[in-house]
Motif scaffolding. Structure first.
Motif, PDB file in Angstrom:
ATOM      1  N   ASP A   1      43.397  -0.831  -6.171  1.00  0.00           N
ATOM      2  CA  ASP A   1      42.546  -0.457  -7.541  1.00  0.00           C
ATOM      3  C   ASP A   1      41.408  -2.255  -8.089  1.00  0.00           C
ATOM      4  O   ASP A   1      40.945  -1.394  -9.293  1.00  0.00           O
ATOM      5  CB  ASP A   1      43.966  -0.477  -8.619  1.00  0.00           C
ATOM      6  CG  ASP A   1      44.169   1.221  -8.575  1.00  0.00           C
ATOM      7  OD1 ASP A   1      43.776   1.447  -7.401  1.00  0.00           O
ATOM      8  OD2 ASP A   1      45.400   1.346  -8.839  1.00  0.00           O
TER       9      ASP A   1
ATOM     10  N   THR B   1      50.067   2.316 -16.187  1.00  0.00           N
ATOM     11  CA  THR B   1      49.009   2.938 -14.886  1.00  0.00           C
ATOM     12  C   THR B   1      49.754   3.500 -13.647  1.00  0.00           C
ATOM     13  O   THR B   1      51.353   3.467 -13.673  1.00  0.00           O
ATOM     14  CB  THR B   1      48.888   1.349 -13.953  1.00  0.00           C
ATOM     15  OG1 THR B   1      49.374   0.585 -13.509  1.00  0.00           O
ATOM     16  CG2 THR B   1      47.973   0.360 -15.154  1.00  0.00           C
ATOM     17  N   GLU B   2      49.415   3.726 -12.462  1.00  0.00           N
ATOM     18  CA  GLU B   2      50.252   4.838 -11.718  1.00  0.00           C
ATOM     19  C   GLU B   2      50.414   3.757 -10.194  1.00  0.00           C
ATOM     20  O   GLU B   2      52.222   3.955  -9.946  1.00  0.00           O
ATOM     21  CB  GLU B   2      49.285   5.733 -10.462  1.00  0.00           C
ATOM     22  CG  GLU B   2      49.834   6.144  -9.622  1.00  0.00           C
ATOM     23  CD  GLU B   2      50.734   7.163 -10.174  1.00  0.00           C
ATOM     24  OE1 GLU B   2      51.550   7.787  -9.221  1.00  0.00           O
ATOM     25  OE2 GLU B   2      50.559   8.145 -11.477  1.00  0.00           O
TER      26      GLU B   2
END
Length: 305
Positions: free
Chosen positions: A145, A95-96
């Motif tokens: 998120d 993930t970022e």
């Protein structure tokens, strides 16, 4: 000064210059590349996509999260939960938020170490860092998120020891020596090389020798980087041992390897140029069978009666 003495002095100066060239390169890399936080973070940032690094990070994160679950449930979790935690940690490394946390953690750790090495008043104290701000930032990103239970991730202000007091003191002394060497070694190498070429009886040959010596020094430096990788990775303790540590070492020494081969190419180019110019300017030898002809004598002139 006799030609023999000039040759010996020239050889000694050029040898010193060639010996100092790789040492100056190593010192400059340590001070201006490795000790720069921005360059360090930029060098290790791509490692967040390296499979070995991500697996090592996932194992560390999974073990830490499993320990937190053990504390909350007041007992060890079963194998199914641990498997779920491990899979979740591996998914998180893609993930970022993991990339941002990776960069922030490296920036925080590197800045703390560098600040301790430059602060002589910190002698006798260990180097510690609080990673709670990094954990909080990652938690907030996961919550943005909409990751379930992200807000429940605990943020603990715990001083993580990076270097013990004796290790920090030794590194501080070494860093101070490198700081001085990075300034004076390149200057000394240039002065010795120019002096050796200037006093040489055959300057073109001395220039070629300096080029070959520089190329040899660059090749030895590149070999030292390869051997240093094996020794460094082999001596690292348990969890950081393996391909992930090798990937980190390669990222940090990429600039040093590039400069090493630049020295090799530059030295060979200088030596080849000196050899070619000397060959083309060599005077042509006259054949012994060819007679020496001089200007024709003036013909006598007739005078009238």
């Amino acid at each position: 000064m006799s030609a023999r003495l000039r040759g010996a002095l020239s050889a000694a100066l050029i040898a010193l210059a060639c010996l100092l060239a790789p040492c100056a390169t190593l010192a400059g890399w340590s001070v201006y590349a490795l000790a720069d936080t921005g360059r360090y973070v930029a060098a290790v940032a791509p490692l967040a996509d390296d499979p070995d690094v991500r697996d090592a990070a996932a194992d560390t994160l999974g073990a830490g999260f499993a320990g937190i679950v053990d504390e909350v449930t007041a007992g060890p979790v079963n194998g199914t939960v641990r498997l779920f935690v491990r899979d979740a940690a591996r998914s998180f490394t893609r993930t970022e938020a993991f990339h941002e946390g990776w960069d922030e953690a490296n920036r925080t750790v590197h800045a703390a170490v560098l600040r301790a090495l430059r602060d002589h008043a910190a002698a006798g104290h260990p180097v510690t860092v609080d990673l709670a701000p990094v954990t909080e930032r990652v938690r907030d990103r996961l919550a943005e998120d909409h990751v379930p239970f992200a807000r429940r991730i605990p943020v603990r202000h715990t001083a993580v020891t990076l270097l013990t007091a004796p290790e920090a003191d030794r590194l501080r002394e070494g860093y101070r020596m490198l700081d001085v060497a990075a300034l004076w070694l390149p200057l000394a190498a240039v002065v010795f090389a120019v002096g050796g070429i200037a006093v040489a009886a055959r300057r073109r040959r001395a220039l070629a020798a300096a080029g070959l010596g520089t190329a040899l020094g660059g090749a030895l430096l590149a070999l030292a980087v390869v051997l240093g990788r094996r020794l460094t990775v082999a001596e690292l303790p348990g969890p950081v041992d393996g391909p992930a540590a090798g990937a980190v070492y390669d990222a940090l020494t990429e600039t040093l390897r590039t400069v090493s081969w630049v020295l090799v190419a530059l030295g060979l180019t200088v030596a080849l140029a000196a050899w070619l110019t000397g060959r083309h300017r060599r005077p042509r030898r006259r054949s012994p069978e060819q007679p020496v002809t001089g200007p024709a004598p003036p013909r006598p002139t007739r005078t009238g009666p």
